[in-house]
Design a protein around this motif. Structure first.
Motif, short mmCIF file in Angstrom:
data_model
loop_
_atom_site.label_atom_id
_atom_site.label_comp_id
_atom_site.label_asym_id
_atom_site.label_seq_id
_atom_site.Cartn_x
_atom_site.Cartn_y
_atom_site.Cartn_z
N ARG A 28 0.97 -1.47 -0.06
CA ARG A 28 -0.11 -0.06 0.00
C ARG A 28 0.85 1.16 0.00
NH1 ARG A 28 -4.35 1.24 4.83
NH2 ARG A 28 -5.11 3.02 3.89
N VAL A 29 0.62 2.24 -0.76
CA VAL A 29 1.51 3.31 -1.00
C VAL A 29 0.66 4.35 -0.84
CG1 VAL A 29 2.95 4.73 -2.37
CG2 VAL A 29 2.95 2.31 -2.69
N LEU A 30 0.94 5.43 0.15
CA LEU A 30 -0.02 6.43 0.54
C LEU A 30 0.69 7.79 0.20
CD1 LEU A 30 -1.59 5.30 4.07
CD2 LEU A 30 -2.54 5.18 1.43
N GLY A 31 2.05 7.64 0.15
CA GLY A 31 2.63 8.91 0.25
C GLY A 31 3.75 8.83 -0.94
N ALA A 32 4.19 10.00 -1.57
CA ALA A 32 5.18 10.01 -2.68
C ALA A 32 6.38 10.06 -2.27
CB ALA A 32 4.96 11.31 -3.56
N SER A 33 6.62 9.89 -1.05
CA SER A 33 8.00 9.96 -0.55
C SER A 33 8.52 8.55 -0.10
CB SER A 33 8.09 10.91 1.06
OG SER A 33 7.65 12.21 0.65
N TYR A 34 7.30 7.47 -0.10
CA TYR A 34 8.13 6.24 0.30
C TYR A 34 9.27 5.92 -0.16
CZ TYR A 34 3.67 4.95 2.98
OH TYR A 34 2.60 4.75 3.77
N GLY A 35 9.23 5.96 -1.46
CA GLY A 35 10.33 5.35 -2.11
C GLY A 35 11.71 5.86 -1.96
N TYR A 36 11.44 7.30 -1.41
CA TYR A 36 12.91 7.78 -0.88
C TYR A 36 13.40 7.31 0.24
CZ TYR A 36 11.72 11.29 -4.58
OH TYR A 36 11.68 11.83 -6.03
N VAL A 37 12.13 7.16 0.96
CA VAL A 37 12.65 6.73 2.74
C VAL A 37 13.11 5.22 2.36
CG1 VAL A 37 11.61 5.98 4.59
CG2 VAL A 37 11.03 7.97 3.55
N HIS A 94 8.87 -6.35 5.50
CA HIS A 94 7.94 -5.95 4.46
C HIS A 94 8.37 -4.74 3.83
CE1 HIS A 94 3.85 -5.78 3.22
NE2 HIS A 94 3.47 -4.70 3.56
N GLY A 95 8.93 -3.91 4.41
CA GLY A 95 9.73 -2.73 3.71
C GLY A 95 10.71 -3.07 2.70
N ARG A 96 11.42 -4.10 3.00
CA ARG A 96 12.35 -4.63 2.06
C ARG A 96 11.95 -5.26 0.94
NH1 ARG A 96 15.28 -5.05 6.74
NH2 ARG A 96 14.79 -7.21 7.33
N ASP A 97 10.86 -5.97 1.31
CA ASP A 97 10.11 -6.60 0.06
C ASP A 97 9.33 -5.73 -0.94
OD1 ASP A 97 8.75 -9.00 -1.08
OD2 ASP A 97 7.01 -7.81 -0.60
N MET A 98 8.79 -4.45 -0.25
CA MET A 98 8.49 -3.49 -1.07
C MET A 98 9.55 -2.96 -2.02
SD MET A 98 6.47 0.03 0.04
CE MET A 98 5.09 0.88 -1.04
N LEU A 99 10.53 -2.48 -1.51
CA LEU A 99 11.73 -1.96 -2.13
C LEU A 99 12.23 -2.96 -3.44
CD1 LEU A 99 13.55 0.07 -2.76
CD2 LEU A 99 15.32 -0.68 -0.97
N ASN A 100 12.41 -4.41 -2.99
CA ASN A 100 12.78 -5.35 -3.74
C ASN A 100 11.64 -5.51 -4.97
OD1 ASN A 100 14.93 -6.09 -2.78
ND2 ASN A 100 14.10 -7.52 -1.62
#
Length: 148
Positions: A28-37, A94-100
């Motif tokens: 689930r992506v709610l913010g544009a900054s997720y990728g940068y974080v 979960h965050g590492r999975d999202m980045l991958n």
């Protein structure tokens, strides 16, 4: 169509496909900054203040993004072993999975676009976009981009 509008719409189309892909993979992506974080914390754990500095945003802005990402299970707060008052931010599994998942999408997107348009066109687009990014403004100042 104006060049800037074309760039903006191309980016929006890319982001829409990325978000669809992430949703299909349970993210689930709610913010544009997720990728940068995600990319920043993949390098090393940081405090919210350090994260804000790296991203060029206020500590309060970083804390707001982090709170949301913690709520959704992408980031974890852990005690800083060197400063018991501070909390370090780490990517969760979960965050590492999202980045991958994001990185795989980027690679597949470019591969598909290359198959449709040809390698030489993708190389040209990359060269043009790199030139836009690396060219100083008319006043001679560098553009303040978030680090990736």
């Amino acid at each position: 169509m104006d060049f800037g509008v074309l760039l903006g719409q191309a980016y929006q189309a890319f982001v829409q496909e990325l978000h669809t892909h992430l949703a299909e993979h349970g993210h689930r992506v709610l913010g544009a900054s997720y990728g940068y974080v995600l990319r920043t914390l993949a390098e090393n754990a940081l405090t919210a203040s350090q994260l804000g500095e790296r991203l060029g945003i206020t500590a309060q802005g970083a804390a707001k993004i982090v709170d949301e990402m913690v709520r959704h299970g992408y980031v974890e707060r852990r005690p800083d072993p060197e400063d018991k008052r501070a909390k370090l931010l780490h990517l969760s599994d979960h965050g590492r999975d999202m980045l991958n998942t994001v990185r795989q999408f980027h690679a597949e997107y470019e591969k598909t676009l290359t198959a449709r348009t040809g390698k030489e066109h993708i190389e040209t687009v990359r060269a043009v976009l790199t030139e836009i990014i690396n060219t100083p403004t008319d006043s001679g100042t560098e553009r303040p981009f978030r680090p990736l």
